[in-house]
Design an enzyme around this catalytic site. Sequence first.
Site, PDB file in Angstrom:
ATOM      1  N   ASP A 122     -17.459   6.539  -1.232  1.00 40.27           N
ATOM      2  CA  ASP A 122     -16.274   6.460  -0.415  1.00 40.27           C
ATOM      3  C   ASP A 122     -16.010   7.897   0.021  1.00 40.27           C
ATOM      4  O   ASP A 122     -16.612   8.757  -0.191  1.00 40.27           O
ATOM      5  CB  ASP A 122     -14.958   6.187  -1.333  1.00 40.27           C
ATOM      6  CG  ASP A 122     -13.548   5.743  -0.820  1.00 40.27           C
ATOM      7  OD1 ASP A 122     -13.788   5.643   0.366  1.00 40.27           O
ATOM      8  OD2 ASP A 122     -12.764   5.735  -1.531  1.00 40.27           O
TER       9      ASP A 122
ATOM     10  N   ARG B 191     -13.326  -9.392   1.192  1.00 37.55           N
ATOM     11  CA  ARG B 191     -11.991  -8.813   0.814  1.00 37.55           C
ATOM     12  C   ARG B 191     -10.996 -10.242   1.087  1.00 37.55           C
ATOM     13  O   ARG B 191     -10.524 -10.586   0.091  1.00 37.55           O
ATOM     14  CB  ARG B 191     -11.424  -7.771   1.790  1.00 37.55           C
ATOM     15  CG  ARG B 191     -12.095  -6.385   1.535  1.00 37.55           C
ATOM     16  CD  ARG B 191     -11.602  -5.746   0.212  1.00 37.55           C
ATOM     17  NE  ARG B 191     -10.166  -5.585  -0.099  1.00 37.55           N
ATOM     18  CZ  ARG B 191      -9.392  -4.907   0.488  1.00 37.55           C
ATOM     19  NH1 ARG B 191      -9.967  -3.764   1.089  1.00 37.55           N
ATOM     20  NH2 ARG B 191      -8.141  -4.849   0.258  1.00 37.55           N
TER      21      ARG B 191
ATOM     22  N   ARG C 108       1.009  -1.189  -0.096  1.00 42.20           N
ATOM     23  CA  ARG C 108       0.022  -0.126  -0.112  1.00 42.20           C
ATOM     24  C   ARG C 108       0.982   1.415  -0.020  1.00 42.20           C
ATOM     25  O   ARG C 108       1.806   1.545   0.916  1.00 42.20           O
ATOM     26  CB  ARG C 108      -0.821   0.102   1.299  1.00 42.20           C
ATOM     27  CG  ARG C 108      -1.670   1.026   1.249  1.00 42.20           C
ATOM     28  CD  ARG C 108      -2.797   1.427   2.474  1.00 42.20           C
ATOM     29  NE  ARG C 108      -4.040   0.485   2.019  1.00 42.20           N
ATOM     30  CZ  ARG C 108      -4.946   0.423   2.448  1.00 42.20           C
ATOM     31  NH1 ARG C 108      -5.385   1.161   3.377  1.00 42.20           N
ATOM     32  NH2 ARG C 108      -5.985  -0.131   1.920  1.00 42.20           N
TER      33      ARG C 108
ATOM     34  N   GLN D 264      -9.821  -4.226  -3.513  1.00 42.03           N
ATOM     35  CA  GLN D 264     -11.161  -3.792  -3.216  1.00 42.03           C
ATOM     36  C   GLN D 264     -12.293  -4.060  -4.097  1.00 42.03           C
ATOM     37  O   GLN D 264     -13.376  -4.434  -3.839  1.00 42.03           O
ATOM     38  CB  GLN D 264     -10.966  -2.531  -2.723  1.00 42.03           C
ATOM     39  CG  GLN D 264     -12.312  -1.906  -2.368  1.00 42.03           C
ATOM     40  CD  GLN D 264     -12.908  -2.478  -0.843  1.00 42.03           C
ATOM     41  OE1 GLN D 264     -12.069  -2.147   0.145  1.00 42.03           O
ATOM     42  NE2 GLN D 264     -13.984  -2.764  -0.991  1.00 42.03           N
TER      43      GLN D 264
ATOM     44  N   HIS E 267      -7.362   0.625  -6.435  1.00 40.72           N
ATOM     45  CA  HIS E 267      -7.481  -0.231  -5.351  1.00 40.72           C
ATOM     46  C   HIS E 267      -8.151  -1.611  -5.729  1.00 40.72           C
ATOM     47  O   HIS E 267      -9.410  -1.821  -5.600  1.00 40.72           O
ATOM     48  CB  HIS E 267      -8.332   0.287  -4.193  1.00 40.72           C
ATOM     49  CG  HIS E 267      -8.115  -0.241  -2.821  1.00 40.72           C
ATOM     50  ND1 HIS E 267      -7.384  -1.438  -2.588  1.00 40.72           N
ATOM     51  CD2 HIS E 267      -8.935  -0.066  -1.772  1.00 40.72           C
ATOM     52  CE1 HIS E 267      -7.545  -1.861  -1.502  1.00 40.72           C
ATOM     53  NE2 HIS E 267      -8.378  -0.821  -0.780  1.00 40.72           N
TER      54      HIS E 267
ATOM     55  N   CYS F 176     -16.472   1.098   0.692  1.00 41.07           N
ATOM     56  CA  CYS F 176     -15.264   0.369   0.842  1.00 41.07           C
ATOM     57  C   CYS F 176     -14.732   0.308   2.174  1.00 41.07           C
ATOM     58  O   CYS F 176     -14.169  -0.525   2.894  1.00 41.07           O
ATOM     59  CB  CYS F 176     -14.046   0.709  -0.106  1.00 41.07           C
ATOM     60  SG  CYS F 176     -13.753   2.405   0.177  1.00 41.07           S
TER      61      CYS F 176
HETATM   62  N1  NVA Z   1     -10.204   6.232  -0.885  1.00 39.99           N
HETATM   63  C1  NVA Z   1      -9.629   5.680   0.047  1.00 39.99           C
HETATM   64  C2  NVA Z   1      -9.997   4.429   0.160  1.00 39.99           C
HETATM   65  C3  NVA Z   1      -9.630   3.876   1.634  1.00 39.99           C
HETATM   66  C4  NVA Z   1      -9.709   2.168   1.627  1.00 39.99           C
HETATM   67  C5  NVA Z   1      -8.577   6.333   0.406  1.00 39.99           C
HETATM   68  O1  NVA Z   1      -7.664   6.146  -0.356  1.00 39.99           O
HETATM   69  O2  NVA Z   1      -8.018   6.784   1.465  1.00 39.99           O
HETATM   70  N1   CP Z   2     -11.357  -0.870   2.350  1.00 33.85           N
HETATM   71  C1   CP Z   2      -9.934  -0.710   2.731  1.00 33.85           C
HETATM   72  O1   CP Z   2      -9.034  -0.894   1.931  1.00 33.85           O
HETATM   73  O2   CP Z   2      -9.930  -0.635   3.942  1.00 33.85           O
HETATM   74  P1   CP Z   2      -8.541  -0.318   4.797  1.00 33.85           P
HETATM   75  O3   CP Z   2      -7.944   0.948   4.399  1.00 33.85           O
HETATM   76  O4   CP Z   2      -8.715  -0.658   6.333  1.00 33.85           O
HETATM   77  O5   CP Z   2      -7.545  -1.563   4.447  1.00 33.85           O
END
Ligand code: NVA
Ligand code: CP
Length: 308
Positions: free
Chosen positions: A227, A295, A101, A131, A128, A267
């Site tokens: 989201d 997931r 990540r 997801q 992502h 998500c």
């Molecule tokens: N769009 C959000 C998704 C978190 C799972 C982010 O990137 O923070």
């Molecule tokens: N939806 C998702 O990726 O959640 P986290 O940020 O908790 O991994």
Amino acid sequence: MAKRDLLSIYDLSAKEIKTLLSKAFELKKKRTTLDIFRGKTLGIILEKPSTRTMVSFAAAMVQLGGTPIFLNIEKTQRSRGESIHDTAIVLSRYLDGLMIRAFKHCDVEEFAKHSTVPVINGLTDREHPCQILADVMTMTEFYKITTPEGLKKIKIVYIGDGNNISNSLLAIASILGLDLTLIAPKEYLSRKELLNKSLEYIPKSKAEIKVTDDINAAENADVIYTDVWTSMGFESEEKKRKKLFAPYQVNSELLKKASPKCIVLHCLPAIRGEEITEDVMAKHENSIFAQAENRLHAQKAVLLQFLK
Ligand code: NVA
Ligand code: CP
């Protein structure tokens, strides 16, 4: 056999997505632990916080007989400036795969370029993919869809920021030929190059993609997905975003436009009172928490496919 990475939904063909989803359903149904990855390790690098991605990947790895190894980036030499090039080469000699990540999508691409083991994108500023596999799985589950054509008949509406989630949703819809409407304030609609990329797939898949700033486009939606308005890494824009996105909140008024059997997806993590109201979250928690659970199953299917 050459290693393969999963950095983007576009790394998968329609056939592969369908195979991954049916494997995920099979794993969800069986719920047994397997011994397939005995002695194998998955390195987990998280530059940003995570609950679902971190824990579901770790649990998935254990349930498949392997071992997750958490790499606290601050405790590695990356924090002192060691290059991605050298780090990727060295880690490849210890590990069987990497889940990353990262803030920048190009950093994960750089890791994949120099790594000799598969690299899986666990969220970047651009996509992502893991997801979105779980999301399509959840839609299939809640609408009891048994054929790939069935999925094409449901109207999917994503309302909110044109971010990593909506980019991956756009990608999967374009590949599978889904009916997707993206709604966002003009300034925050998907980036032009990603919209153009999706266009390459539409002639073949016959996807119905609409992009608009008009919330009335949520009319007759079978799925409403939202989201957070401010994704990780964009915190400096939070104040501006809160103001601009306010009319795009998923609330009971918006749901009046949707089909009466509409499901809501998120998500997570969610900010109740911002992109989604408390009452909508409560009413639709079945689909939202099933989505989070999926997931685990979708990622097991991904690991089986990519770490073999
Ligand atoms: N769009 C959000 C998704 C978190 C799972 C982010 O990137 O923070
Ligand atoms: N939806 C998702 O990726 O959640 P986290 O940020 O908790 O991994």
